[in-house]
Write an enzyme that holds these catalytic residues in place. Structure first.
Site: not given
Length: 481
Positions: A184, A402, A458
């Site tokens: 991330s 994602d 994600h």
């Protein structure tokens, strides 16, 4: 038998006289955790926790969990693992993604969290240091308010200092292949940490580190470019029509983040785009949104944080009245168990958390991100470009569902490195099933592997742990994934 009790100072002097190094003396005092509340019996792996003071006056104390490889600690890679946010605790990675423990939902309740072994833990093939960074994240703390002021470059330099000091008490791991990893928002931090280590090695900073490469999962690289790619991703996933995609691409001229406020046609198309996407779960478009939590604000579609990653106690006060977890319930319910476990005083005692240093453990500290952290790096791409001649091994993986950081944007910056494709786009398999798709690039000794993880969001290991473990196991072993 001599039962004399040694005074600590005399014991230290005695060891010094015997020629025992200070490093080994410190190592005798490392915090090895044998048991944890919620886990039945002794831990079947070696867990160490502790703090490292990373500035000259040691005002900043970064907390870490170190788990030795369950296969060959002396030979397996050493990974320094970061979690995103910025400000999300690495306990998220340890309990929900790649660590050796996971939550046993069937045996847990809101008042009691039960842990079980994760059969797909990356610690089966690697030694991993899980670090709570930057300061103010998880159990890391500072002794002055000024020390909480932070930024991307400060955080990366601090993490490099952490690693230098950690090696002083763990010199036996200096020979292990070192990888810097994270997911991330760590897509910004990890390349800068690599830069710090590279520079340190080149100018002769001791100890020299055996850096071999880095690992990035669903990584933010450029807030602008990653957000801009959401429109093309939405079209490829049939979330918006061909007509709308062609119209918004033409009217907005391919710029969806910094839109011209006077461009009415672009504004109208953008409004239609938001209507199509506002009730989707950005972290995984295949999952339902939580009815108890608000969906993403459509006006914030082109901002970095679509995923509602930040949390505070109000979220949990609203959730605690829910019945026990069942698979059909909201994924965010899972995080309540981790919150309750980490804030249990018996757990903190077992982890050897210093009392009074953290008022409340939060999975993601939104206050840090809003007030004291400067997200100053517009793009990590220049760092990646500078490593092409360094001979590093790199893997970038993305859950293909994602919407926060679409796989398209990650693939785009890798292509922009102008490295040669050595193995073109193809499926990769786990148990004879397609687990995703991969492509490999190389430039002399520099190798970059890009992989999608089919059906994952994600971040990918939380959704597809088995497949992600197979991926990293093969990559460490230098096999095609």
């Amino acid at each position: 038998m001599d039962t004399t009790t040694w005074h600590p100072d005399l014991l230290l002097l005695f060891l010094l006289l015997l020629g025992v190094s200070v490093f080994n003396i410190v190592a005798l005092q490392l915090n090895i955790i044998k048991t944890l509340p919620g886990f039945p019996g002794d831990l079947p792996f070696k867990l160490e926790t502790g703090y490292v003071g990373v500035d000259e006056l040691e005002k900043i104390q970064l907390f870490y969990y170190f788990i030795e490889s369950e296969t060959s600690p002396e030979n397996d890679p050493l990974v320094l693992w970061h979690t995103g946010g910025p400000g999300c605790s690495v306990l998220t990675a340890l309990l929900y993604e790649i660590g050796p423990l996971s939550i046993d939902y069937e045996k847990s309740s809101w008042n009691s969290t039960t842990l079980k072994l994760n059969p797909y833990s990356w610690t089966k093939v690697a030694n991993i240091i899980f670090i709570d960074a930057p300061v103010g994240t998880g159990f890391s703390y500072a002794t002055s308010w000024e020390a909480y002021n932070n930024s991307d470059t400060i955080s990366a330099a601090t993490n490099y200092n952490f690693l230098r000091k950690w090696f002083k008490t763990h010199p036996e791991f200096l020979k292990n292949p070192l990888y810097i990893g994270g997911d991330s928002y760590s897509g910004i931090i990890v390349p800068i940490v690599v830069h710090e280590i590279t520079n340190g090695n080149e100018v002769g900073v001791k100890p020299a580190m055996n850096l071999k490469g880095y690992i990035l999962g669903n990584p933010l690289t450029s807030e602008h470019d990653d957000a801009n790619s959401r429109v093309e991703f939405s079209h490829r996933r049939a979330l918006i029509s061909d007509r709308l995609y062609q119209s918004i691409k033409t009217n907005c001229k391919g710029e969806y983040v910094k839109r011209d406020p006077s461009n009415v046609l672009c504004a109208n198309d953008y409004e239609d785009l938001c209507k199509c996407l506002e009730n989707l779960k950005a972290v995984n478009i295949l999952e339902n949104i939580c009815t108890s939590l608000s969906s993403s604000n459509p006006t914030e579609l082109m901002q970095w944080d679509l995923s509602s990653q930040t949390e505070d106690s109000l979220n949990f006060l609203r959730l605690v009245s829910r019945p026990p977890y069942r698979p059909q319930n909201c994924r965010e319910d899972n995080y309540v168990y981790g919150y309750n476990w980490a804030n249990d005083q018996t757990v903190q005692n077992a982890l050897l958390i210093r009392k009074g240093t953290v008022k409340e453990w939060l999975r993601c500290n939104g206050t840090l991100k809003r007030i004291s952290y400067a997200m100053e790096t517009p793009s990590a791409f220049p760092y990646h470009r500078s490593y092409v001649d360094k001979g590093y091994q790199v893997i970038v993986y993305s859950g293909d569902q994602d919407l926060v950081v679409p796989y398209l944007s990650s693939q785009a910056w890798i292509e922009a490195l102008n490295v040669t494709i050595v193995n073109d786009w193809r499926p990769w398999f786990v148990d004879r099933q397609v687990a995703g798709y991969t492509v490999q690039y190389a430039n002399k000794k520099h190798h970059v592997t890009f992989a999608t993880v089919k059906g994952a969001g994600h971040t990918a290991p939380e959704y597809n742990p088995k497949e992600c473990f197979a991926m990293i196991d093969r990559w460490f072993a230098k096999y095609p994934i």
